[in-house]
Design a protein around this motif. Structure first.
Motif, PDB file in Angstrom:
ATOM      1  N   SER A 282      90.580  -8.326  31.136  1.00  0.00           N
ATOM      2  CA  SER A 282      91.018  -7.045  31.705  1.00  0.00           C
ATOM      3  C   SER A 282      91.181  -7.139  33.221  1.00  0.00           C
ATOM      4  O   SER A 282      92.142  -6.591  33.795  1.00  0.00           O
ATOM      5  CB  SER A 282      90.018  -5.941  31.355  1.00  0.00           C
ATOM      6  OG  SER A 282      89.981  -5.718  29.963  1.00  0.00           O
ATOM      7  N   ILE A 283      90.248  -7.818  33.887  1.00  0.00           N
ATOM      8  CA  ILE A 283      90.356  -7.996  35.342  1.00  0.00           C
ATOM      9  C   ILE A 283      91.603  -8.807  35.682  1.00  0.00           C
ATOM     10  O   ILE A 283      92.362  -8.459  36.600  1.00  0.00           O
ATOM     11  CB  ILE A 283      89.091  -8.695  35.882  1.00  0.00           C
ATOM     12  CG1 ILE A 283      87.882  -7.762  35.766  1.00  0.00           C
ATOM     13  CG2 ILE A 283      89.286  -9.130  37.342  1.00  0.00           C
ATOM     14  CD1 ILE A 283      86.553  -8.453  35.991  1.00  0.00           C
ATOM     15  N   ALA A 284      91.836  -9.883  34.939  1.00  0.00           N
ATOM     16  CA  ALA A 284      93.017 -10.717  35.173  1.00  0.00           C
ATOM     17  C   ALA A 284      94.299  -9.929  34.955  1.00  0.00           C
ATOM     18  O   ALA A 284      95.268 -10.069  35.719  1.00  0.00           O
ATOM     19  CB  ALA A 284      92.973 -11.941  34.264  1.00  0.00           C
ATOM     20  N   GLU A 285      94.325  -9.099  33.921  1.00  0.00           N
ATOM     21  CA  GLU A 285      95.501  -8.252  33.669  1.00  0.00           C
ATOM     22  C   GLU A 285      95.754  -7.310  34.837  1.00  0.00           C
ATOM     23  O   GLU A 285      96.901  -7.099  35.244  1.00  0.00           O
ATOM     24  CB  GLU A 285      95.294  -7.452  32.381  1.00  0.00           C
ATOM     25  CG  GLU A 285      95.432  -8.282  31.116  1.00  0.00           C
ATOM     26  CD  GLU A 285      95.006  -7.522  29.864  1.00  0.00           C
ATOM     27  OE1 GLU A 285      95.388  -7.963  28.775  1.00  0.00           O
ATOM     28  OE2 GLU A 285      94.307  -6.504  29.981  1.00  0.00           O
ATOM     29  N   THR A 286      94.692  -6.761  35.409  1.00  0.00           N
ATOM     30  CA  THR A 286      94.825  -5.843  36.543  1.00  0.00           C
ATOM     31  C   THR A 286      95.471  -6.541  37.739  1.00  0.00           C
ATOM     32  O   THR A 286      96.298  -5.954  38.448  1.00  0.00           O
ATOM     33  CB  THR A 286      93.444  -5.295  36.951  1.00  0.00           C
ATOM     34  OG1 THR A 286      92.876  -4.614  35.829  1.00  0.00           O
ATOM     35  CG2 THR A 286      93.553  -4.340  38.122  1.00  0.00           C
TER      36      THR A 286
END
Length: 364
Positions: A282-286
């Motif tokens: 999720s952090i990488a997607e952000t």
């Protein structure tokens, strides 16, 4: 579906050839396996790799963490209250990410069984089939060329070359491999923290100038040296993948905030399992940063769990799940189907295991 027992055992699987990196040489997989038993008769399986030079987790530490800290927190809890179970697991003790990962994987196996669906579909269902690279151990150039040609002959289109022991010899290795396999095969390199920042910049620039066409370099500097990692990232054209630098969602966030790497490598043994790996996704997607999913030297049990995560999430674009392909035997029935470079996820519920030998749990 309540947890009534957590059993710990061991798995030993010989490798086809010794696995050599800048940090270690290994001849067989010697891992911890976990069986989580429920009152409904459902069983979930997990695995932990004792990789002391990377995670700090030894065999004894993993067994102790599970039996003394994790198990007392989970007995009697219901898989139906999955978030509570996960919070209890990951709050049961500090560090010990490999022991947590083994139990986390087994719990996600049960979570899929509870909902009668393959885990990858519950987590996102992006794709059923994934393609992995294969690792070429660090050796003399002629032996690495031989191993590379063998891998290409088995159908692999992407090779991950272990380097980091000697910069001059590393250059010789890469030139020899590229000359032998041509330019239709993708090359990645993994230094396993083997270089100093300026040393890494120097050798990577030489590889760029030599036209070796390196897809990315994995963890060129020491894990804790975020500033050194950023220095390399800022001064070479080859993309930099952070591996040992990223154990937790917090590590991933810091790396991405600093722009210290171009890519993030997720390994379940570092994150403590799927629960925190999903947070890193999720952090990488952000941040719009792609991830690779990797493994330590692990058998089909935990690599199947990593494959389910890869099949679930589109942000995971690079696959390094060659553990089972490096093994000379496969003692586990079911799970993902590893056909050399091709990994096909099962349609059975959970992780899809049919039979995990009971003798694994009779040797402690």
């Amino acid at each position: 579906m309540k947890i009534v027992d957590i059993q710990v055992g061991r798995i030993s699987v010989p490798l086809r050839t010794p696995f050599k990196t800048a940090l270690r040489t290994v001849k067989s997989i010697e891992d911890i396996v976990v069986k989580v038993v429920t009152d409904t008769g459902h069983v979930g399986y997990g695995e932990a790799a004792p990789t002391a030079v990377i995670t700090g987790d030894t065999t004894g530490a993993i067994i102790g963490a599970i039996n003394e800290s994790i198990k007392p927190q989970l007995i009697g809890l219901s898989i139906n209250n999955f978030e509570d179970v996960m919070q209890r697991l990951h709050g049961s003790l500090l560090k010990n990410s490999s022991g947590k990962a083994a139990v986390d994987i087994a719990l996600y196996d049960l979570f899929g069984q509870l909902h009668n669906a393959p885990l990858y579909k519950l987590l996102g269902g992006y794709k059923k089939e994934i393609i992995t690279d294969i690792t070429i151990s660090v050796n003399e150039p002629e032996e690495m060329v031989k191993d590379s040609l063998d891998a290409v002959g088995r159908g692999y289109k992407t090779l991950k070359i272990k380097v980091g022991k000697d910069p001059l010899k590393d250059m010789e290795r890469m030139k020899a491999i590229r000359k032998a396999i041509g330019y239709d095969i993708q090359l990645r390199i993994d230094a396993n923290q083997g270089w100093k920042p300026k040393e890494a910049i120097n050798i990577l620039r030489k590889m760029e100038d030599a036209g070796l066409e390196i897809e990315f370099v994995e963890q060129p500097v020491l894990a804790h040296d975020f500033e050194g990692l950023k220095l390399v990232t800022d001064n070479v054209s080859i993309p930099v993948l952070a591996d040992e630098s990223v154990f937790s969602p917090r590590d991933a966030l810091k790396i991405l905030e600093m722009r210290a790497a171009d890519l993030i490598n997720i390994k379940l043994m570092k994150t403590g399992g799927i629960y925190n790996a999903l947070k890193i996704c999720s952090i990488a997607e952000t941040y719009g940063v792609e991830c690779m999913i990797g493994c330590m030297l692990e058998s089909k049990i935990s690599v199947t769990a990593a494959a389910h995560l890869a099949g679930a999430k589109s942000i995971i674009t690079k696959i390094d799940l060659d553990g089972p392909a490096l093994c000379s035997i496969d003692p586990v029935e079911g799970g993902a189907n590893f056909e050399e470079y091709k990994i096909i996820l099962p349609e059975a519920s959970g992780l899809g295991f049919v039979r995990v030998p009971e003798e694994f749990f009779n040797n402690d």
